[in-house]
Motif scaffolding. Sequence first.
Motif, PDB file in Angstrom:
ATOM      1  N   ASP A 161      17.687   3.659  49.821  1.00  0.00           N
ATOM      2  CA  ASP A 161      17.344   2.324  49.333  1.00  0.00           C
ATOM      3  C   ASP A 161      17.649   1.238  50.363  1.00  0.00           C
ATOM      4  O   ASP A 161      17.809   0.070  50.014  1.00  0.00           O
ATOM      5  CB  ASP A 161      18.085   2.028  48.026  1.00  0.00           C
ATOM      6  CG  ASP A 161      19.603   2.118  48.172  1.00  0.00           C
ATOM      7  OD1 ASP A 161      20.078   2.627  49.205  1.00  0.00           O
ATOM      8  OD2 ASP A 161      20.309   1.676  47.248  1.00  0.00           O
ATOM      9  N   CYS A 162      17.720   1.622  51.641  1.00  0.00           N
ATOM     10  CA  CYS A 162      18.013   0.659  52.706  1.00  0.00           C
ATOM     11  C   CYS A 162      16.942   0.775  53.788  1.00  0.00           C
ATOM     12  O   CYS A 162      16.611   1.878  54.219  1.00  0.00           O
ATOM     13  CB  CYS A 162      19.396   0.904  53.307  1.00  0.00           C
ATOM     14  SG  CYS A 162      19.841  -0.257  54.618  1.00  0.00           S
ATOM     15  N   ALA A 163      16.409  -0.364  54.225  1.00  0.00           N
ATOM     16  CA  ALA A 163      15.329  -0.368  55.214  1.00  0.00           C
ATOM     17  C   ALA A 163      15.797  -0.821  56.587  1.00  0.00           C
ATOM     18  O   ALA A 163      14.975  -1.050  57.475  1.00  0.00           O
ATOM     19  CB  ALA A 163      14.200  -1.273  54.725  1.00  0.00           C
ATOM     20  N   LEU A 164      17.101  -0.949  56.789  1.00  0.00           N
ATOM     21  CA  LEU A 164      17.605  -1.469  58.063  1.00  0.00           C
ATOM     22  C   LEU A 164      17.485  -0.446  59.198  1.00  0.00           C
ATOM     23  O   LEU A 164      17.627   0.757  58.983  1.00  0.00           O
ATOM     24  CB  LEU A 164      19.055  -1.912  57.913  1.00  0.00           C
ATOM     25  CG  LEU A 164      19.265  -3.150  57.024  1.00  0.00           C
ATOM     26  CD1 LEU A 164      20.751  -3.429  56.821  1.00  0.00           C
ATOM     27  CD2 LEU A 164      18.573  -4.366  57.626  1.00  0.00           C
ATOM     28  N   VAL A 165      17.213  -0.968  60.386  1.00  0.00           N
ATOM     29  CA  VAL A 165      17.043  -0.153  61.584  1.00  0.00           C
ATOM     30  C   VAL A 165      18.124  -0.550  62.591  1.00  0.00           C
ATOM     31  O   VAL A 165      18.459  -1.724  62.720  1.00  0.00           O
ATOM     32  CB  VAL A 165      15.646  -0.375  62.208  1.00  0.00           C
ATOM     33  CG1 VAL A 165      15.473   0.445  63.480  1.00  0.00           C
ATOM     34  CG2 VAL A 165      14.557  -0.039  61.193  1.00  0.00           C
ATOM     35  N   PHE A 166      18.670   0.433  63.302  1.00  0.00           N
ATOM     36  CA  PHE A 166      19.711   0.156  64.287  1.00  0.00           C
ATOM     37  C   PHE A 166      19.586   1.127  65.449  1.00  0.00           C
ATOM     38  O   PHE A 166      18.873   2.130  65.368  1.00  0.00           O
ATOM     39  CB  PHE A 166      21.110   0.271  63.653  1.00  0.00           C
ATOM     40  CG  PHE A 166      21.411   1.624  63.069  1.00  0.00           C
ATOM     41  CD1 PHE A 166      21.992   2.618  63.842  1.00  0.00           C
ATOM     42  CD2 PHE A 166      21.112   1.911  61.742  1.00  0.00           C
ATOM     43  CE1 PHE A 166      22.261   3.872  63.319  1.00  0.00           C
ATOM     44  CE2 PHE A 166      21.381   3.167  61.206  1.00  0.00           C
ATOM     45  CZ  PHE A 166      21.967   4.143  61.991  1.00  0.00           C
ATOM     46  N   VAL A 167      20.283   0.822  66.533  1.00  0.00           N
ATOM     47  CA  VAL A 167      20.368   1.754  67.650  1.00  0.00           C
ATOM     48  C   VAL A 167      21.805   2.260  67.697  1.00  0.00           C
ATOM     49  O   VAL A 167      22.757   1.479  67.639  1.00  0.00           O
ATOM     50  CB  VAL A 167      19.959   1.104  68.990  1.00  0.00           C
ATOM     51  CG1 VAL A 167      20.755  -0.141  69.298  1.00  0.00           C
ATOM     52  CG2 VAL A 167      20.086   2.106  70.136  1.00  0.00           C
ATOM     53  N   ASP A 168      21.936   3.553  67.752  1.00  0.00           N
ATOM     54  CA  ASP A 168      23.256   4.183  67.744  1.00  0.00           C
ATOM     55  C   ASP A 168      23.820   4.182  69.168  1.00  0.00           C
ATOM     56  O   ASP A 168      23.446   4.993  70.001  1.00  0.00           O
ATOM     57  CB  ASP A 168      23.136   5.611  67.210  1.00  0.00           C
ATOM     58  CG  ASP A 168      24.482   6.315  67.142  1.00  0.00           C
ATOM     59  OD1 ASP A 168      25.509   5.678  67.447  1.00  0.00           O
ATOM     60  OD2 ASP A 168      24.498   7.504  66.770  1.00  0.00           O
ATOM     61  N   THR A 169      24.725   3.254  69.428  1.00  0.00           N
ATOM     62  CA  THR A 169      25.343   3.158  70.750  1.00  0.00           C
ATOM     63  C   THR A 169      26.716   3.826  70.794  1.00  0.00           C
ATOM     64  O   THR A 169      27.425   3.729  71.792  1.00  0.00           O
ATOM     65  CB  THR A 169      25.491   1.684  71.177  1.00  0.00           C
ATOM     66  OG1 THR A 169      26.285   0.989  70.202  1.00  0.00           O
ATOM     67  CG2 THR A 169      24.132   1.007  71.298  1.00  0.00           C
ATOM     68  N   SER A 170      27.085   4.516  69.712  1.00  0.00           N
ATOM     69  CA  SER A 170      28.383   5.185  69.672  1.00  0.00           C
ATOM     70  C   SER A 170      28.404   6.352  70.655  1.00  0.00           C
ATOM     71  O   SER A 170      27.360   6.937  70.966  1.00  0.00           O
ATOM     72  CB  SER A 170      28.688   5.703  68.259  1.00  0.00           C
ATOM     73  OG  SER A 170      27.817   6.758  67.915  1.00  0.00           O
ATOM     74  N   ARG A 171      29.583   6.706  71.126  1.00  0.00           N
ATOM     75  CA  ARG A 171      29.703   7.800  72.101  1.00  0.00           C
ATOM     76  C   ARG A 171      29.169   9.135  71.555  1.00  0.00           C
ATOM     77  O   ARG A 171      28.402   9.826  72.232  1.00  0.00           O
ATOM     78  CB  ARG A 171      31.159   7.949  72.546  1.00  0.00           C
ATOM     79  CG  ARG A 171      31.357   8.907  73.712  1.00  0.00           C
ATOM     80  CD  ARG A 171      32.809   9.011  74.096  1.00  0.00           C
ATOM     81  NE  ARG A 171      33.342   7.746  74.539  1.00  0.00           N
ATOM     82  CZ  ARG A 171      33.368   7.343  75.800  1.00  0.00           C
ATOM     83  NH1 ARG A 171      32.895   8.136  76.748  1.00  0.00           N
ATOM     84  NH2 ARG A 171      33.869   6.175  76.138  1.00  0.00           N
ATOM     85  N   PRO A 172      29.542   9.535  70.324  1.00  0.00           N
ATOM     86  CA  PRO A 172      29.028  10.820  69.826  1.00  0.00           C
ATOM     87  C   PRO A 172      27.568  10.777  69.395  1.00  0.00           C
ATOM     88  O   PRO A 172      26.924  11.817  69.286  1.00  0.00           O
ATOM     89  CB  PRO A 172      29.951  11.126  68.640  1.00  0.00           C
ATOM     90  CG  PRO A 172      30.452   9.798  68.189  1.00  0.00           C
ATOM     91  CD  PRO A 172      30.567   8.965  69.430  1.00  0.00           C
ATOM     92  N   GLY A 173      27.038   9.596  69.136  1.00  0.00           N
ATOM     93  CA  GLY A 173      25.636   9.486  68.732  1.00  0.00           C
ATOM     94  C   GLY A 173      25.342  10.049  67.362  1.00  0.00           C
ATOM     95  O   GLY A 173      24.268  10.602  67.129  1.00  0.00           O
TER      96      GLY A 173
END
Length: 200
Positions: A161-173
């Motif tokens: 129920d969420c339409a948000l988009v992000f880029v995963d910049t975390s070390r483990p991805g």
Amino acid sequence: MIDDATGIVMRPPDGAVYRFDPGALSLELLTTGGPDELSVFETLHAPEDWLRWLSVCRLRLRDDEVDISATDISAIRGVRDAVLRLARASTRGAALSEPDLDTLNLAAAHSPMIPTLARDGTQRWRTPVSSAQALSTVARDAVTLMSGPYAERIRECAATDCALVFVDTSRPGKRRWCSMERCGNRSKIRALRARRTETP
């Protein structure tokens, strides 16, 4: 890709305020609404709405630093919608739409905002900034993101129920949620309730 992490304060209809950091300037613009089913969340109606977003996104521009007219809003929304469709296509391994690429690339072709170095060693922007410059800066961020090393780390929130988009910049991805404070926490609560229901 402008990666000065700040995050946008989100105020969903249920009143649960939280901070969302999509990891890129261009993806921050997607918090202002969108086409189709996202049109009910539209917040870019007038110049003051664009100015408000520019003040809270990672560009941190003041109202008096930006020149904008009412006719700019349509172009801004057009670029935002193109970025959304291109980002979604990227997450799904689908072909990128030519019209959306044209919209993005046309905006990116304008002169961007000009960075300057302040006496205190921080980056500022040469002002005043035109709306076309600000939009070009956002569009160029999207081009850099979608053609760079993080292109394969663009994600849609795992919540249905969420339409948000992000880029995963975390070390483990391995980031799955727009925000652990919001969708991640709700998922944990649902899983806990499901386990308790299954327990005899």
